[in-house]
Design a protein around this motif. Structure first.
Motif, PDB file in Angstrom:
ATOM      1  N   TYR A 203    -140.863-160.992  42.807  1.00  0.00           N
ATOM      2  CA  TYR A 203    -140.115-159.879  43.365  1.00  0.00           C
ATOM      3  C   TYR A 203    -140.433-158.600  42.605  1.00  0.00           C
ATOM      4  O   TYR A 203    -140.725-158.644  41.408  1.00  0.00           O
ATOM      5  CB  TYR A 203    -138.604-160.140  43.285  1.00  0.00           C
ATOM      6  CG  TYR A 203    -138.129-161.265  44.161  1.00  0.00           C
ATOM      7  CD1 TYR A 203    -137.751-161.040  45.478  1.00  0.00           C
ATOM      8  CD2 TYR A 203    -138.063-162.565  43.670  1.00  0.00           C
ATOM      9  CE1 TYR A 203    -137.319-162.076  46.291  1.00  0.00           C
ATOM     10  CE2 TYR A 203    -137.640-163.619  44.466  1.00  0.00           C
ATOM     11  CZ  TYR A 203    -137.266-163.365  45.778  1.00  0.00           C
ATOM     12  OH  TYR A 203    -136.847-164.396  46.574  1.00  0.00           O
ATOM     13  N   ILE A 204    -140.352-157.498  43.320  1.00  0.00           N
ATOM     14  CA  ILE A 204    -140.443-156.182  42.684  1.00  0.00           C
ATOM     15  C   ILE A 204    -139.039-155.602  42.632  1.00  0.00           C
ATOM     16  O   ILE A 204    -138.384-155.458  43.666  1.00  0.00           O
ATOM     17  CB  ILE A 204    -141.387-155.247  43.454  1.00  0.00           C
ATOM     18  CG1 ILE A 204    -142.816-155.796  43.444  1.00  0.00           C
ATOM     19  CG2 ILE A 204    -141.367-153.845  42.851  1.00  0.00           C
ATOM     20  CD1 ILE A 204    -143.790-154.982  44.271  1.00  0.00           C
ATOM     21  N   LEU A 205    -138.583-155.286  41.428  1.00  0.00           N
ATOM     22  CA  LEU A 205    -137.269-154.691  41.236  1.00  0.00           C
ATOM     23  C   LEU A 205    -137.434-153.192  41.036  1.00  0.00           C
ATOM     24  O   LEU A 205    -138.226-152.763  40.198  1.00  0.00           O
ATOM     25  CB  LEU A 205    -136.567-155.291  40.012  1.00  0.00           C
ATOM     26  CG  LEU A 205    -135.844-156.635  40.193  1.00  0.00           C
ATOM     27  CD1 LEU A 205    -136.814-157.739  40.573  1.00  0.00           C
ATOM     28  CD2 LEU A 205    -135.082-157.014  38.926  1.00  0.00           C
ATOM     29  N   THR A 206    -136.726-152.416  41.819  1.00  0.00           N
ATOM     30  CA  THR A 206    -136.796-150.957  41.691  1.00  0.00           C
ATOM     31  C   THR A 206    -135.392-150.368  41.701  1.00  0.00           C
ATOM     32  O   THR A 206    -134.506-150.849  42.414  1.00  0.00           O
ATOM     33  CB  THR A 206    -137.611-150.320  42.832  1.00  0.00           C
ATOM     34  OG1 THR A 206    -137.039-150.702  44.095  1.00  0.00           O
ATOM     35  CG2 THR A 206    -139.060-150.773  42.792  1.00  0.00           C
ATOM     36  N   THR A 207    -135.211-149.336  40.913  1.00  0.00           N
ATOM     37  CA  THR A 207    -133.957-148.596  40.907  1.00  0.00           C
ATOM     38  C   THR A 207    -134.175-147.294  40.162  1.00  0.00           C
ATOM     39  O   THR A 207    -135.287-147.011  39.703  1.00  0.00           O
ATOM     40  CB  THR A 207    -132.811-149.402  40.251  1.00  0.00           C
ATOM     41  OG1 THR A 207    -131.572-148.719  40.471  1.00  0.00           O
ATOM     42  CG2 THR A 207    -133.033-149.581  38.766  1.00  0.00           C
ATOM     43  N   GLN A 208    -133.135-146.515  40.046  1.00  0.00           N
ATOM     44  CA  GLN A 208    -133.175-145.293  39.258  1.00  0.00           C
ATOM     45  C   GLN A 208    -131.996-145.313  38.303  1.00  0.00           C
ATOM     46  O   GLN A 208    -130.844-145.311  38.723  1.00  0.00           O
ATOM     47  CB  GLN A 208    -133.129-144.054  40.155  1.00  0.00           C
ATOM     48  CG  GLN A 208    -133.316-142.751  39.375  1.00  0.00           C
ATOM     49  CD  GLN A 208    -133.778-141.609  40.262  1.00  0.00           C
ATOM     50  OE1 GLN A 208    -134.744-141.734  41.014  1.00  0.00           O
ATOM     51  NE2 GLN A 208    -133.083-140.488  40.192  1.00  0.00           N
TER      52      GLN A 208
END
Length: 231
Positions: free
Chosen positions: A202-207
């Protein structure tokens, strides 16, 4: 005179651009990440009101002297979350079913509890299918039942794992988890939240506040990820 003026203008202009770049660069923030295998401590189990943490300690420490007391505490917390007084329109998860998952003697014999997952989820039902509020409560009950069954499941072929995100920053997060399936996980500031996922990449993305975060994870077991803005 014109040449001198032009040279001065270009010098001031160049200096302004350099200072602007320097100022912008100083504001750039980086996300600090810490990934760990989840180890539950007795202190966490005794002070937390989160079923996942108490159940996790019981699973990792089946022979601990306080395991039986923690099992009773876990059952009481789940019953309180499903109480008729708190949610009068919802059929609560029955105590017998909770005890069957938590206190069953087979727990310490290493047997597979996968079958409990389906039966437990069926016992959390909607009293009103047309109510969004009721649906949310029921979904939370299903999530708890699913989590308990997953934690107490000793089957190495279990196809699920969970990702616990611990948000150490002062900003609320929405973590997007992209892979064979897609998940959005809301994590409050200075808080944590978890989501069950199918094992895989999985690719986890956030800010995190003003800092962008993106990371490729191969999820084959339960993990915890701490996120914060680097000092």
């Amino acid at each position: 005179m014109k040449k001198i003026f032009l040279i001065l203008f270009l010098s001031v202009f160049s200096l302004g651009i350099a200072q602007k770049k320097k100022k912008t660069g100083s504001k750039a923030k980086v996300v600090a990440e810490k990934e760990t295998v989840i180890i539950y401590t007795l202190q966490e189990a005794e002070t937390s009101n989160e079923p996942r943490i108490i159940a996790g300690f019981i699973k990792q420490n089946p022979g601990h002297e306080k395991t039986d007391a923690l099992k009773r505490r876990l059952i009481n917390i789940i019953m309180a979350d499903n109480s008729i007084e708190a949610k009068p329109t919802i059929k609560p998860l029955s105590k017998d079913k909770i005890e069957k998952i938590v206190s069953n003697n087979e727990l310490n014999k290493g047997k597979n509890f996968a079958a409990n997952k389906t039966s437990s989820e069926k016992n959390v039902s909607l009293a009103s299918a047309g109510s969004n509020k009721n649906s949310e409560v029921s979904e939370q009950g299903k999530k708890t039942a699913s989590m308990l069954s997953h934690i107490f499941n000793n089957d190495p072929n279990d196809k699920e794992a969970y990702i616990n995100i611990k948000n150490k920053s002062k900003c609320n997060l929405i973590v997007k988890i992209s892979g064979n399936k897609y998940y959005n996980l809301e994590v409050p500031a200075r808080g944590q939240n978890f989501v069950m996922v199918e094992k895989g990449e999985y690719i986890l993305t956030t800010q995190v506040c003003d800092a962008k975060y993106s990371s490729l994870k191969k999820i084959q077991k339960d993990i915890q990820i701490e996120l914060n803005v680097a000092e």
